[in-house]
Design an enzyme around this catalytic site. Structure first.
Site, short mmCIF file in Angstrom:
data_model
loop_
_atom_site.label_atom_id
_atom_site.label_comp_id
_atom_site.label_asym_id
_atom_site.label_seq_id
_atom_site.Cartn_x
_atom_site.Cartn_y
_atom_site.Cartn_z
N VAL A 82 0.85 -1.20 0.00
CA VAL A 82 0.00 0.00 0.00
C VAL A 82 0.88 1.25 0.00
O VAL A 82 1.68 1.46 0.92
CB VAL A 82 -0.94 0.01 1.22
CG1 VAL A 82 -1.80 1.26 1.21
CG2 VAL A 82 -1.80 -1.25 1.23
N LYS A 83 0.72 2.06 -1.04
CA LYS A 83 1.47 3.32 -1.12
C LYS A 83 0.73 4.40 -0.34
O LYS A 83 -0.47 4.62 -0.56
CB LYS A 83 1.65 3.76 -2.57
CG LYS A 83 2.67 2.96 -3.33
CD LYS A 83 2.86 3.49 -4.74
CE LYS A 83 3.74 4.70 -4.77
NZ LYS A 83 4.05 5.12 -6.16
#
Length: 215
Positions: A82-83
């Site tokens: 997850v960025k």
């Protein structure tokens, strides 16, 4: 050093994977928008091509929204990272994700202090944007060197992911410094293969091969 490809174009991803050098993929909303396809369709196809980390970015900027999106993305596939942007609420979300076993890639890093905070919050990766720093007269690779050294000083487990790569020199410098990952546009991956002396040498070998007598 690991090579990730920085794109949402599945054609480029397939071609890079065929070269045998691809370890993962990074995407962002801008890259997905260029495809003109729905986000989930693009993500699912990428995950079917690459058996490695695939970074997908949240679009919320508040803590609750980031955590909700992080959970949704993590539920899609074990390889999704997850960025999360390096903002105050982002750090809180990174800490929450670390506590709940969700890998994160902290993005839009432009200074060493941000990288140190991200590591302390439990980020899996930190993404310093070297090309964008160069664009405004800074030295992006100097930042990579600073972060790598800080992480070594304190044995921090966050991996340094050299991002916003513009040319092969960025990749080689990152490798010399000791960055763990470079995320590279497809055109730069191809440039890493190319050298004019290779082309000249190959042309000479092929020309000389024509002169060899037939058995």
């Amino acid at each position: 050093m690991k090579f990730f490809i920085d794109t949402a174009d599945v054609r480029e991803i397939r071609e890079a994977a065929a070269l045998g050098v691809l370890d993962g993929v990074t995407t962002n909303p801008s890259l997905v928008a260029k495809t003109g396809r729905p986000f989930r369709a693009v993500l699912d196809e990428i995950l079917s091509i690459v058996d490695g980390p695939v970074s997908a970015e949240v679009t919320a900027t508040d803590f609750d929204g980031m955590v909700r999106e992080a959970q949704e993305l993590h539920a899609i596939h074990k390889n999704i990272v997850v960025k999360i942007p390096i903002i105050e609420s982002g750090l809180k979300a990174v800490k929450w994700c670390a506590d709940h076993g969700i890998p994160t890639n902290v993005t839009l890093c432009f200074q060493a202090s941000q990288a140190l905070l991200a590591a302390k919050a439990g980020a899996t990766y930190i993404s310093p944007f070297v090309g964008r720093i160069d664009d405004v007269g800074g030295d992006g690779m100097d930042l990579i060197e600073q972060i790598v050294q800080i992480y070594k000083n304190y044995d921090l487990g966050t991996q340094v992911l050299t991002a916003s790569v513009r040319h092969p020199g960025h990749v080689i410098q990152a490798a010399l410094i000791g960055a763990h990952v470079a995320t590279i546009p497809f055109k730069v991956i191809l440039q890493l293969v190319q050298h004019p002396l290779t082309d000249i040498g190959l042309a000479k070998f092929l020309e000389d091969a024509k002169k060899i007598p037939k058995a």
